[in-house]
Write an enzyme that holds these catalytic residues in place. Structure first.
Site, PDB file in Angstrom:
ATOM      1  N   ASP A  83       0.816  -1.219   0.000  1.00 33.20           N
ATOM      2  CA  ASP A  83       0.000   0.000   0.000  1.00 33.20           C
ATOM      3  C   ASP A  83       0.849   1.269   0.000  1.00 33.20           C
ATOM      4  O   ASP A  83       2.010   1.281   0.396  1.00 33.20           O
ATOM      5  CB  ASP A  83      -0.957  -0.003   1.199  1.00 33.20           C
ATOM      6  N   GLU A 141      -0.648  -2.147   5.235  1.00 33.62           N
ATOM      7  CA  GLU A 141       0.247  -2.045   6.396  1.00 33.62           C
ATOM      8  C   GLU A 141       0.149  -0.674   7.057  1.00 33.62           C
ATOM      9  O   GLU A 141       0.308  -0.556   8.273  1.00 33.62           O
ATOM     10  CB  GLU A 141       1.699  -2.317   5.963  1.00 33.62           C
ATOM     11  N   GLU A 142      -0.107   0.350   6.254  1.00 37.72           N
ATOM     12  CA  GLU A 142      -0.031   1.726   6.754  1.00 37.72           C
ATOM     13  C   GLU A 142      -1.228   2.165   7.589  1.00 37.72           C
ATOM     14  O   GLU A 142      -1.159   3.198   8.258  1.00 37.72           O
ATOM     15  CB  GLU A 142       0.126   2.707   5.580  1.00 37.72           C
ATOM     16  N   HIS A 366       7.847   8.771   4.364  1.00 37.03           N
ATOM     17  CA  HIS A 366       6.622   9.575   4.449  1.00 37.03           C
ATOM     18  C   HIS A 366       6.866  11.032   4.076  1.00 37.03           C
ATOM     19  O   HIS A 366       6.017  11.888   4.317  1.00 37.03           O
ATOM     20  CB  HIS A 366       5.978   9.476   5.843  1.00 37.03           C
TER      21      HIS A 366
END
Length: 393
Positions: A83, A141-142, A366
């Site tokens: 993702d 996962e995020e 990020h």
């Protein structure tokens, strides 16, 4: 005893080029957590082009491919996440994200490409395997609750004797690999705190119970838990990241809402910190005639590497990349739902360096300019494949 060998490189130039192409396609077409429909379709289509896989969709948009070895034996699981993040990319690249507000800013495109490369190479070397390899392309996962728990609960990795997960790291130089035993990533918890006072005119604070002043004391005193109640060698993070209070500059509001995150490296410490937070909050609010409502949202558990599994990955890295490639990267206070796999089998989460100053791939994860040195893909594929080959001989 650990030795360095002259084993020929597993990953050919042709496979490396394909992995780079897969990664760039995925980077240009990112999808958010629980929405990885096109990504899953791409992964499944690519896997089917290799042949010899039993492919399933055990949970959400996850894809699991089973490769049966030539002889019976153990089960090895290799995992990558797929993702992307809700971030607008600021890179000027030929493969920049084509979806506004969505970006692969954490390297999951590279993880997926590496696992595809490992799947192709192990498929070609199937005759060497005594046992099965299961390739887990995991969704979400995020975004808690994450996708790992659904994959585990589905039974897709049942019987695994070793699980290895990879993560590219821009803070680690390309060519380096780390696979340490013990804590690798932190528990990632969230909290919300409402401090309820009594509002009034800003000119008459003595007639109010000012929640803003109380909130300021809470914010500073929560840090005393870290500074004065925590062993310096036992990392703890308490970060207040949101604060909402009032709408008029001449009015003291009736309440304040705070929010933030707590990071710890052990389950026992996690409970102690939560209790300490409430003790501090209760004491301060009571002393100033306010009340409070405190919620603590438990997130991913800490990622703790099994000693045997991490040793197997280290040995694979030494064989493929040389002893000088191995480093011991310290625990990271970020969270990862890979922790769910470690509850059911010996698991190792390893870092692959992707930072290169010349290529400007050292921006933090990020960040809107995050990118990777694609030479790292070859390293990740090699470690994945060598780990599986050595475990299934």
């Amino acid at each position: 005893m650990t030795t360095t060998t002259s084993t020929p490189r597993l990953v050919s130039d042709d496979l490396e080029a394909r992995a780079i192409a897969w990664r760039r396609h995925l980077h240009a077409n990112p999808e958010l957590s629980f929405e990885e429909h096109e990504t899953s379709a791409f992964v499944e289509h690519t896997l089917r082009s290799f042949g010899d896989f039993e492919i399933s969709r055990p949970a959400g948009t996850a894809v699991v491919a089973r490769l049966e070895g030539a002889r019976p034996g153990r089960v090895v699981v290799l995992r990558a996440d797929m993702d992307a993040l809700p971030i607008t990319e600021e890179n000027d690249l030929p493969y920049v994200s084509t979806r506004p507000g969505v970006m692969h800013a954490c390297g999951h495109d590279g993880h997926t490409a590496m696992l595809l490369g490992a799947a192709q190479l192990l498929c070609e070397r199937r005759d060497e395997l005594a046992g099965d390899v299961r390739f887990v392309f995991q969704h979400a996962e995020e975004l808690p609750p994450g996708g790992a728990r659904g994959v585990v609960d589905s039974g897709a990795i049942e019987g695994a004797s070793l699980i290895a997960g990879v993560h590219l790291l821009s803070g680690l130089e390309t060519g380096k690999v780390s696979s340490v035993a013990g804590p690798v990533m932190a528990a990632a918890d969230l909290f919300t705190l409402d401090i309820i006072g009594r509002g009034g005119h800003g000119a008459n604070p003595h007639e109010t119970v000012d929640p803003v002043v109380i909130a300021a004391q809470v914010v500073t005193n929560l840090q005393q838990i870290v500074a004065r109640e925590t062993d310096p060698f036992d990392s703890v993070v308490i970060s207040v990241t949101t604060l909402a209070a009032g709408i008029a500059r001449n009015v003291i509001p009736g309440s304040v809402r705070l929010g933030g995150t707590v990071r710890t490296l052990s389950a026992s410490r996690r409970g102690e910190v939560r209790d300490a937070m409430e003790r501090v909050i209760a004491g301060i609010t009571s002393a100033h005639r306010a009340t409070y409502e405190f919620s603590f949202e438990v997130g991913y558990d800490p990622v703790v590497n099994d000693h045997g599994a991490s040793a197997a990955v280290r040995q694979a890295a030494i064989i493929e990349l040389g002893e000088s490639a191995l480093v011991e990267f310290p625990p990271v206070m970020g969270g990862e739902d890979f922790s769910a796999y470690g509850e059911v089998a010996p698991a190792a989460f390893f870092w692959v360096g992707a930072g290169n100053e010349e290529l400007e791939t050292t921006f933090p994860h990020h960040h809107p300019r995050f990118d990777i040195d694609e030479a790292a893909l070859r390293d990740g594929i090699a470690v994945f494949v060598r780990t599986a080959l050595d475990a299934l001989r």
